[in-house]
Design a protein around this motif. Structure first.
Motif, PDB file in Angstrom:
ATOM      1  N   ARG A 234       7.052 -44.373   6.529  1.00  0.00           N
ATOM      2  CA  ARG A 234       8.198 -44.422   5.605  1.00  0.00           C
ATOM      3  C   ARG A 234       7.727 -44.815   4.196  1.00  0.00           C
ATOM      4  O   ARG A 234       8.169 -44.232   3.209  1.00  0.00           O
ATOM      5  CB  ARG A 234       9.228 -45.412   6.142  1.00  0.00           C
ATOM      6  CG  ARG A 234      10.549 -45.386   5.413  1.00  0.00           C
ATOM      7  CD  ARG A 234      11.588 -46.213   6.176  1.00  0.00           C
ATOM      8  NE  ARG A 234      11.280 -47.630   6.099  1.00  0.00           N
ATOM      9  CZ  ARG A 234      11.258 -48.473   7.134  1.00  0.00           C
ATOM     10  NH1 ARG A 234      11.550 -48.064   8.356  1.00  0.00           N
ATOM     11  NH2 ARG A 234      10.973 -49.743   6.955  1.00  0.00           N
TER      12      ARG A 234
ATOM     13  N   HIS B 183      19.190 -34.030   4.594  1.00  0.00           N
ATOM     14  CA  HIS B 183      18.942 -35.324   5.237  1.00  0.00           C
ATOM     15  C   HIS B 183      18.396 -35.123   6.655  1.00  0.00           C
ATOM     16  O   HIS B 183      17.384 -35.721   7.044  1.00  0.00           O
ATOM     17  CB  HIS B 183      20.260 -36.091   5.246  1.00  0.00           C
ATOM     18  CG  HIS B 183      20.111 -37.511   5.616  1.00  0.00           C
ATOM     19  ND1 HIS B 183      19.511 -38.438   4.795  1.00  0.00           N
ATOM     20  CD2 HIS B 183      20.467 -38.168   6.743  1.00  0.00           C
ATOM     21  CE1 HIS B 183      19.507 -39.613   5.395  1.00  0.00           C
ATOM     22  NE2 HIS B 183      20.081 -39.476   6.577  1.00  0.00           N
ATOM     23  N   GLU B 184      19.050 -34.252   7.397  1.00  0.00           N
ATOM     24  CA  GLU B 184      18.607 -33.998   8.776  1.00  0.00           C
ATOM     25  C   GLU B 184      17.234 -33.325   8.816  1.00  0.00           C
ATOM     26  O   GLU B 184      16.388 -33.639   9.651  1.00  0.00           O
ATOM     27  CB  GLU B 184      19.645 -33.138   9.515  1.00  0.00           C
ATOM     28  CG  GLU B 184      20.919 -33.919   9.817  1.00  0.00           C
ATOM     29  CD  GLU B 184      22.052 -33.061  10.383  1.00  0.00           C
ATOM     30  OE1 GLU B 184      23.125 -33.622  10.639  1.00  0.00           O
ATOM     31  OE2 GLU B 184      21.853 -31.830  10.538  1.00  0.00           O
TER      32      GLU B 184
ATOM     33  N   ASP C  10       9.724 -37.076  11.341  1.00  0.00           N
ATOM     34  CA  ASP C  10       9.537 -37.282  12.781  1.00  0.00           C
ATOM     35  C   ASP C  10       8.347 -36.462  13.302  1.00  0.00           C
ATOM     36  O   ASP C  10       7.531 -36.949  14.098  1.00  0.00           O
ATOM     37  CB  ASP C  10      10.841 -36.888  13.497  1.00  0.00           C
ATOM     38  CG  ASP C  10      10.783 -37.213  14.977  1.00  0.00           C
ATOM     39  OD1 ASP C  10      10.512 -38.389  15.301  1.00  0.00           O
ATOM     40  OD2 ASP C  10      10.978 -36.296  15.796  1.00  0.00           O
TER      41      ASP C  10
ATOM     42  N   ASN D 125      14.554 -35.876   8.026  1.00  0.00           N
ATOM     43  CA  ASN D 125      14.326 -36.732   9.207  1.00  0.00           C
ATOM     44  C   ASN D 125      13.455 -36.023  10.243  1.00  0.00           C
ATOM     45  O   ASN D 125      12.534 -36.612  10.805  1.00  0.00           O
ATOM     46  CB  ASN D 125      15.661 -37.131   9.850  1.00  0.00           C
ATOM     47  CG  ASN D 125      16.358 -38.217   9.060  1.00  0.00           C
ATOM     48  OD1 ASN D 125      15.753 -38.849   8.181  1.00  0.00           O
ATOM     49  ND2 ASN D 125      17.625 -38.442   9.362  1.00  0.00           N
ATOM     50  N   ARG D 126      13.773 -34.745  10.488  1.00  0.00           N
ATOM     51  CA  ARG D 126      12.973 -33.983  11.448  1.00  0.00           C
ATOM     52  C   ARG D 126      11.525 -33.845  10.977  1.00  0.00           C
ATOM     53  O   ARG D 126      10.584 -33.923  11.772  1.00  0.00           O
ATOM     54  CB  ARG D 126      13.568 -32.575  11.621  1.00  0.00           C
ATOM     55  CG  ARG D 126      14.522 -32.466  12.791  1.00  0.00           C
ATOM     56  CD  ARG D 126      14.749 -30.999  13.144  1.00  0.00           C
ATOM     57  NE  ARG D 126      15.550 -30.326  12.146  1.00  0.00           N
ATOM     58  CZ  ARG D 126      15.410 -29.058  11.786  1.00  0.00           C
ATOM     59  NH1 ARG D 126      14.455 -28.307  12.326  1.00  0.00           N
ATOM     60  NH2 ARG D 126      16.210 -28.522  10.886  1.00  0.00           N
TER      61      ARG D 126
END
Lengths: 217, 217
Positions: free
Chosen positions: B78, A57-58, A65, A61-62
């Motif tokens: 997204r 998940h992290e 991003d 996200n990175r």
């Protein structure tokens, strides 16, 4: 000299490698829990799966991003998109290891695997661990030759999987339907685990070359 | 007034909807081939899976191309990242339908499913088709309430899957190990098909809201 953006890309790759190490740990310990009927160990593997999910998940996200901030094109974009797919494969491999641990827990204190199949399952677990370890190196070194090798090594898993069914279908099979169902599902989990390792290796090949590796058959 | 970029985003969504229609077609026909032991139909489903793979491949290329050309941020990014994930789920659902067709083909001219389980499998196929159809509408209408409903409807598949095992484990089960293995794997394919439909619906929820739908349990 590297810029901060390329350091970020390297960090994405390093996180995929550490996810692969977590997944290897999960499959090795799930297999031990299964073959030794170790309920406490099975519980540990099941609980640890959440940590793999969190890392994925992290990481995702990175990765997204980085896409938003850097607007990468061509090969950098390919690396980031492929990273999202590799993390999904690795996360699923963690789920499959947890499924094996759950099968161990369900039959405790009995062993879900009858004695005449334990060697085959042990070999499947070794092939699974070997595939994910090689895949980690393939990611780390962006090793396209190694990626093709992972694809070929998966043949061993297919062979072991067939062997499992030959034993199950022996007219002298003495263990009944419930054990046959357990073995069928557990065999399927190992096979899918290996398929996802191959998928990660093939994605790395694409990430580096922009081409799809030829199917092995 | 829409610009060309937002027309492209709409086209991505429309392609996902048509992939879902292809996948529905595959599961309906694979189930018919399985229950009616129709080898020609099974062959058609197996051959048609390549078309789903091709649509996914082209869609993903278009999606990545949009990322590169438009450098989207926030909600548009997204939507595109989620589209890649939804197309992967739908492609896998096509594989699972093809696995069911292969099971039908393998036992031809016999039927892989004994008569006392045919109604349960028929219900599983109806739930599977219903889930993928609802998922198509969820994508088309960006319907977050519908997405939560797909998640809840999956309970029916879990119930049918348990029922399958209850029948297999009846001490009076007369069909032997091979049929038990077939039923176990086929049941697993339907269950995974439904899991991926739920996954697509949950991803749509995330795509629209930027939040993850709460797990149903």
């Amino acid at each position: 000299m590297r810029d901060a953006y390329h350091d970020d890309l390297d960090a994405v790759s390093a996180t995929l490698v550490s996810m692969a190490a977590m997944v290897d740990n999960a499959i090795v310990r799930a297999s031990k829990a299964l073959l030794e009927s170790d309920r406490a160990l099975a519980e540990e593997v099941i609980a640890a799966d959440a940590a793999i999910d969190t890392v994925q998940h992290e990481l995702d996200n990175r990765t997204v991003d980085l896409m938003a901030r850097q607007a990468p094109v061509a090969s950098d974009l390919r690396v980031l998109v492929t990273s999202l797919r590799m993390s999904a494969d690795l996360e699923r491999m963690g789920d499959l290891a947890a499924h094996i641990a759950k099968a161990a827990r369900m039959r405790f204190p009995a062993c879900a695997i009858p004695v005449e199949l334990q060697m085959t399952i042990l070999e499947m677990s070794r092939v699974a661990s070997d595939l994910v370890n090689k895949t980690a190196l393939v990611i780390r070194d962006r090793d396209i030759e190694g990626a093709l090798q992972v694809d070929r090594d998966d043949d061993q898993m297919d062979r072991l999987h067939r062997q499992l069914f030959i034993t199950l279908l022996d007219p002298a099979w003495p263990h009944g339907i419930e054990t046959a169902i357990d073995v069928t599902l557990i065999g399927r989990y190992y096979e899918r685990f290996a398929d996802h390792a191959v998928s990660v290796a093939r994605r790395l090949y694409y990430s580096v070359t922009g081409e799809f590796a030829a199917p092995k058959n």
